[in-house]
Design a protein around this motif. Structure first.
Motif, mmCIF file in Angstrom:
data_model
loop_
_atom_site.group_PDB
_atom_site.id
_atom_site.type_symbol
_atom_site.label_atom_id
_atom_site.label_comp_id
_atom_site.label_asym_id
_atom_site.label_seq_id
_atom_site.Cartn_x
_atom_site.Cartn_y
_atom_site.Cartn_z
ATOM 1 N N SER A 312 0.827 -1.207 0.000
ATOM 2 C CA SER A 312 0.000 0.000 0.000
ATOM 3 C C SER A 312 0.864 1.262 0.000
ATOM 4 O O SER A 312 0.519 2.255 -0.653
ATOM 5 C CB SER A 312 -0.944 0.003 1.197
ATOM 6 O OG SER A 312 -0.224 -0.020 2.422
ATOM 7 N N VAL A 313 1.991 1.214 0.714
ATOM 8 C CA VAL A 313 2.897 2.370 0.719
ATOM 9 C C VAL A 313 3.517 2.548 -0.661
ATOM 10 O O VAL A 313 3.633 3.670 -1.174
ATOM 11 C CB VAL A 313 3.987 2.199 1.796
ATOM 12 C CG1 VAL A 313 5.061 3.272 1.648
ATOM 13 C CG2 VAL A 313 3.368 2.258 3.185
ATOM 14 N N LEU A 314 3.933 1.434 -1.278
ATOM 15 C CA LEU A 314 4.476 1.502 -2.634
ATOM 16 C C LEU A 314 3.450 2.124 -3.581
ATOM 17 O O LEU A 314 3.791 2.990 -4.402
ATOM 18 C CB LEU A 314 4.877 0.108 -3.110
ATOM 19 C CG LEU A 314 5.322 -0.006 -4.573
ATOM 20 C CD1 LEU A 314 6.578 0.817 -4.828
ATOM 21 C CD2 LEU A 314 5.559 -1.475 -4.945
ATOM 22 N N ALA A 315 2.196 1.702 -3.476
ATOM 23 C CA ALA A 315 1.138 2.244 -4.337
ATOM 24 C C ALA A 315 0.946 3.733 -4.094
ATOM 25 O O ALA A 315 0.700 4.507 -5.037
ATOM 26 C CB ALA A 315 -0.166 1.494 -4.102
ATOM 27 N N GLU A 316 1.071 4.165 -2.843
ATOM 28 C CA GLU A 316 0.930 5.589 -2.526
ATOM 29 C C GLU A 316 2.049 6.403 -3.180
ATOM 30 O O GLU A 316 1.808 7.504 -3.691
ATOM 31 C CB GLU A 316 0.958 5.790 -1.013
ATOM 32 C CG GLU A 316 -0.310 5.314 -0.298
ATOM 33 C CD GLU A 316 -0.190 5.442 1.207
ATOM 34 O OE1 GLU A 316 0.800 6.057 1.665
ATOM 35 O OE2 GLU A 316 -1.071 4.937 1.924
ATOM 36 N N VAL A 317 3.259 5.867 -3.145
ATOM 37 C CA VAL A 317 4.389 6.567 -3.766
ATOM 38 C C VAL A 317 4.174 6.701 -5.273
ATOM 39 O O VAL A 317 4.390 7.777 -5.856
ATOM 40 C CB VAL A 317 5.705 5.817 -3.466
ATOM 41 C CG1 VAL A 317 6.850 6.388 -4.297
ATOM 42 C CG2 VAL A 317 6.033 5.895 -1.986
ATOM 43 N N MET A 318 3.730 5.616 -5.907
ATOM 44 C CA MET A 318 3.498 5.660 -7.345
ATOM 45 C C MET A 318 2.319 6.557 -7.687
ATOM 46 O O MET A 318 2.322 7.248 -8.711
ATOM 47 C CB MET A 318 3.297 4.241 -7.875
ATOM 48 C CG MET A 318 4.578 3.412 -7.810
ATOM 49 S SD MET A 318 4.377 1.681 -8.325
ATOM 50 C CE MET A 318 3.934 1.870 -10.051
ATOM 51 N N THR A 319 1.312 6.597 -6.816
ATOM 52 C CA THR A 319 0.189 7.515 -7.003
ATOM 53 C C THR A 319 0.672 8.962 -6.962
ATOM 54 O O THR A 319 0.297 9.788 -7.798
ATOM 55 C CB THR A 319 -0.878 7.300 -5.917
ATOM 56 O OG1 THR A 319 -1.421 5.991 -6.041
ATOM 57 C CG2 THR A 319 -1.998 8.325 -6.043
ATOM 58 N N GLY A 320 1.528 9.260 -5.979
ATOM 59 C CA GLY A 320 2.062 10.611 -5.866
ATOM 60 C C GLY A 320 2.879 11.004 -7.082
ATOM 61 O O GLY A 320 2.788 12.137 -7.573
ATOM 62 N N LEU A 321 3.686 10.063 -7.571
ATOM 63 C CA LEU A 321 4.501 10.326 -8.758
ATOM 64 C C LEU A 321 3.616 10.675 -9.945
ATOM 65 O O LEU A 321 3.847 11.676 -10.632
ATOM 66 C CB LEU A 321 5.350 9.091 -9.077
ATOM 67 C CG LEU A 321 6.112 9.118 -10.405
ATOM 68 C CD1 LEU A 321 7.193 10.188 -10.380
ATOM 69 C CD2 LEU A 321 6.714 7.744 -10.706
ATOM 70 N N TRP A 322 2.598 9.872 -10.178
ATOM 71 C CA TRP A 322 1.747 10.101 -11.349
ATOM 72 C C TRP A 322 0.878 11.349 -11.176
ATOM 73 O O TRP A 322 0.691 12.121 -12.130
ATOM 74 C CB TRP A 322 0.863 8.885 -11.614
ATOM 75 C CG TRP A 322 0.150 8.985 -12.928
ATOM 76 C CD1 TRP A 322 -1.093 9.486 -13.152
ATOM 77 C CD2 TRP A 322 0.671 8.620 -14.213
ATOM 78 N NE1 TRP A 322 -1.411 9.442 -14.495
ATOM 79 C CE2 TRP A 322 -0.338 8.915 -15.174
ATOM 80 C CE3 TRP A 322 1.880 8.067 -14.646
ATOM 81 C CZ2 TRP A 322 -0.164 8.671 -16.533
ATOM 82 C CZ3 TRP A 322 2.046 7.826 -16.003
ATOM 83 C CH2 TRP A 322 1.039 8.128 -16.927
#
Length: 350
Positions: A312-322
């Motif tokens: 979930s943290v990884l997904a949050e980081v990728m969400t922030g990037l995009w």
């Protein structure tokens, strides 16, 4: 199964395609790509790759394209496909959201055994790169220093690869097997008609790509760009074409031959930019995430791939990037002086 949360960027573009590079190395040295001879340090493990693909699927990605360098050059391809294939069959798994898993290759290493493995492991499409059908021209484009005879041998290997893919069930009539060609004025523009004739004879959809200013080693010069409109005009004078336009989120303008003998497409990043609906995220073999093919720097995702970091943290980081993404380099290229530095094509995975 819950639908993925569609993450959008600052220009309201959703994430749709993940291009995952498996290696920066290649067995060829194409002049417009200039691949590395060694791998970057800190290559992603299969586990890392799977976590990144899963996160991208959860954020809306529906297409996975495996690239390089040359992806068939690395044994890291097979364990990834094995686990990906199994998980795609589980209805509740995020991988089941992948409508399309594709691989881009130069075709020279593709044989019957590898083509069957790719098909059995769930690869839906293969795109093969071929920039000429003449021995001297392909030797020049592929960086083969031994000349026309080596070029002829390369063409024969690619032809064998095309036959192997077709025999394994990659049907070009259904878009499962395509041909890519980068056209560079003064280098292989004389191969445009022969390539089109070859593709028509083979029943292969052909995608013609403008020479792009990706990286710094290829000595890019705008004078060497052959506009897609000029390519189409030349083809049309030989075989009349009918335009089908460009699909939303797609990279290519589509055309069909009026005589019914196949199709051709153009990728015109230089003269007809499609930044407005670009939906591609690129992740390199060492875990750098790039939100634009023409970017100079990416975000290193490896710190969030540690075992103590949750998915979930990884997904949050990728969400922030995009969600912070505002790239539109190709559109801005005509408005201002472009940046002098870009990451290299082979490193980015094209």
């Amino acid at each position: 199964m819950m639908k993925p949360s569609a993450v959008i960027d600052l220009l309201a573009r959703p994430l749709g395609v993940l291009r995952l590079s498996l290696t920066a190395r290649c067995n060829l040295a194409c002049r417009y790509c200039c691949p590395e001879s060694i791998e970057p340090p800190g290559l992603l493990s299969t586990r890392d790759q799977l976590r990144l693909i899963q996160a991208a699927c959860q954020l809306g990605a529906h297409t996975l394209r495996l690239t390089g360098g040359e992806p068939l050059l690395t044994d890291r391809l097979w364990p990834l496909l094995d686990q990906l294939s199994l998980a795609r069959q589980e209805v509740a798994h995020p991988f089941s959201r992948l409508k399309d898993v594709a691989i881009t290759t130069n075709g020279s290493l593709l044989n019957d055994e590898k083509a069957r493995r790719l098909r059995d492991m769930g690869v839906d499409r293969i795109t093969i790169s071929l920039d000429a059908v003449d021995g001297a021209s392909i030797a020049r484009m592929a960086g083969l220093r031994t000349g026309p005879e080596a070029g002829k041998a390369l063409i024969q290997r690619v032809l064998a690869g095309i036959d192997a893919a077709r025999a394994a069930g990659f049907n070009p009539a259904r878009g499962r097997l395509k041909l890519n060609a980068v056209i560079q004025r003064g280098q292989n523009d004389d191969q445009l008609i022969p390539l089109a004739r070859f593709a028509r004879t083979q029943g292969l959809p052909l995608r013609l790509i403008e020479y792009m200013d990706v990286g710094n080693r290829n000595g890019w010069c705008r004078d060497q760009v052959m506009p897609a409109s000029e390519m189409i005009q030349l083809l049309h004078s030989n075989w009349p074409l009918q335009s089908l336009g460009r699909q939303p989120g797609g990279t290519s303008g589509q055309w069909i031959y009026e005589d019914g003998e196949g199709s051709v497409a153009t990728i015109a990043s230089i003269t007809e930019p499609f930044c407005s609906d670009c939906n591609r995220l690129r992740i390199t073999a060492d875990g750098q995430a790039f939100t634009c093919l023409f970017a100079s720097e990416g975000l290193d995702l490896r710190p969030w791939l540690r075992e103590d970091i949750s998915d979930s943290v990884l997904a949050e980081v990728m969400t922030g990037l995009w969600s912070r993404r505002s790239d539109r380099f190709s559109e801005e290229r005509g408005l201002e002086q472009p940046a002098n530095h870009h990451a290299e094509m082979a490193y980015l995975g094209g």
